[in-house]
Write a protein that holds these residues in place. Structure first.
Motif, PDB file in Angstrom:
ATOM      1  N   GLY A 165       0.816  -1.203   0.000  1.00 27.14           N
ATOM      2  CA  GLY A 165       0.000   0.000   0.000  1.00 27.14           C
ATOM      3  C   GLY A 165       0.852   1.257   0.000  1.00 27.14           C
TER       4      GLY A 165
ATOM      5  N   SER B 110      -4.307   2.147   1.072  1.00 24.10           N
ATOM      6  CA  SER B 110      -3.104   2.166   1.910  1.00 24.10           C
ATOM      7  C   SER B 110      -2.652   0.777   2.332  1.00 24.10           C
ATOM      8  N   GLY B 111      -3.466  -0.227   2.057  1.00 26.08           N
ATOM      9  CA  GLY B 111      -3.121  -1.578   2.476  1.00 26.08           C
ATOM     10  C   GLY B 111      -3.520  -1.889   3.903  1.00 26.08           C
TER      11      GLY B 111
END
Length: 295
Positions: A48, A102-103
C-alpha cells in the motif's frame, strides 16, 4: 497494433521489480509456503505504501493517478514473483473502500464459479458469501472458499479479468526464465541439457507463448475492450499453465520435488485460470466477434 512502453512505464516496471525483490524475494516466498500461507499484513501495508493499490486512484484523492496499462505492468511483476493475496480485488476497491488504497484493509471478492480467495483474511468482501464452504486449494498460497448459491451468470468485471491475465503473464514469464536458466546450467552426459533439441524446442515454445500473451495483454490494457480482454485472458492462461508444465519437463524429475518452485507456478496458474469464470464464456465472446467480422 504496435505497443511500445514509454520511458516512464519502463521506469515503473523496473521500480516495481526492485520493490518486490526486496519485500517478497525467494526467502519470503518459501517462508509464506512453509508458514501455512497466512496473509502477511506487514507486506500488505508495504504494498500500500508503495502505491500498489492506489495506482489508478486520482492524485487529488491521494493516489498515483496512472492508468490501466501501468496497472497491467505492475500486476505482471506481481505474478512473476507469485505474490500472494487478493491483490486484484483490493486494487479495484482502492478509492472506494476506505483503507484499501493504503493496504490497511484487505478486500476480496466472489470470482468466477463462486470462488472466493482469502475469505478468512479479508476485512471486506465484495459479493454475497452466505454458506461459503472452505475448499482444499491446490495452491498453498491461495486459500479458497466456494459460494454454492453464487449466480453463475454473473461475469467478473473486465478489469478483474484483465489484471488476472496480467498476473498469469507474469507467472508464465517466471516459468520461462526458470526453464532457460535450468537448461543452461544443468548438465547431462557432459553437456548442458539446453543443447538437446527437444529441450530447445520446449524453451522456444515457452517464449513464443509468453510473447503472444504479452502482446494481447498489453493491447487489451490500451483498448480495455471486452473482446480484447477475452483474447488476452485465453492466451495468458495458456501461457501460464502450459508454460509451467513445459518448465517441469525441462527440469525433468527435479521439477516435481517440493524444493523446486516450478510446481508453485503451475498451481498458481491453475487457480488463477478459474478466477475469471468459465473459459467457455471468453471463447464464445471472442468467437462471436470473429463471426461478426467475417460476416
Amino acid at each position: 497494433m504496435r505497443f511500445q512502453l514509454t520511458e516512464d512505464q519502463r521506469v515503473l516496471r523496473s521500480g516495481v521489480r526492485e520493490v518486490l525483490a526486496r519485500v517478497f524475494g525467494a526467502e519470503a516466498l518459501w517462508a509464506a509456503v512453509d508458514g501455512g500461507g497466512g496473509l502477511d499484513r506487514g507486506l500488505w501495508r508495504e504494498l500500500g505504501a508503495a502505491g500498489f493499490f492506489s495506482l489508478r486512484v486520482a492524485e487529488g484523492e491521494g493516489g498515483v493517478g496512472l492508468g490501466v496499462p501501468e496497472a497491467v505492468l505492475v500486476f505482471e511483476e506481481a505474478g512473476r514473483v507469485l505474490l500472494p493475496g487478493p491483490l486484484v480485488a483490493t486494487h479495484l476497491a482502492a478509492g472506494v473502500v476506505p483503507g484499501a488504497a493504503s493496504g490497511e484493509v484487505v478486500v476480496t471478492a466472489v470470482g468466477g464459479g463462486g470462488l472466493v480467495e482469502w475469505l478468512a483474511e479479508a476485512d471486506v468482501v465484495v459479493g454475497e458469501v452466505g454458506g461459503a464452504v472452505a475448499l482444499r486449494s491446490v495452491d498453498p498460497l491461495t486459500p479458497l472458499h466456494r459460494v454454492p448459491e453464487a449466480d453463475s451468470s454473473v461475469r467478473p468485471d473486465d478489469l478483474y479479468v484483465l489484471l488476472t491475465a496480467a498476473e498469469q503473464l507474469g507467472t508464465a514469464v517466471r516459468a520461462c526464465e526458470a526453464a532457460v536458466q535450468h537448461a543452461r546450467t544443468r548438465e547431462q552426459f557432459g553437456r548442458p541439457v539446453g543443447a538437446f533439441q527437444a529441450v530447445k524446442h520446449l524453451c522456444a515454445e515457452l517464449l513464443v507463448r509468453v510473447e503472444m500473451a504479452r502482446a494481447a495483454v498489453y493491447a487489451a490494457a490500451v483498448t480495455v475492450d471486452p473482446v480484447d480482454i477475452a483474447a488476452a485472458r485465453l492466451l495468458a492462461d495458456e501461457a501460464a499453465v502450459r508454460g509451467a508444465r513445459d518448465c517441469l519437463q525441462v527440469y525433468g524429475g527435479m521439477g516435481f520435488t517440493w524444493e523446486a518452485d516450478v510446481h508453485l507456478c503451475l498451481k498458481r496458474a491453475w487457480v488463477r485460470a478459474e478466477r475469471g469464470g468459465s473459459i467457455t464464456e471468453s471463447e464464445e465472446l471472442l468467437a462471436g466477434e470473429l463471426l461478426i467480422e467475417a460476416g
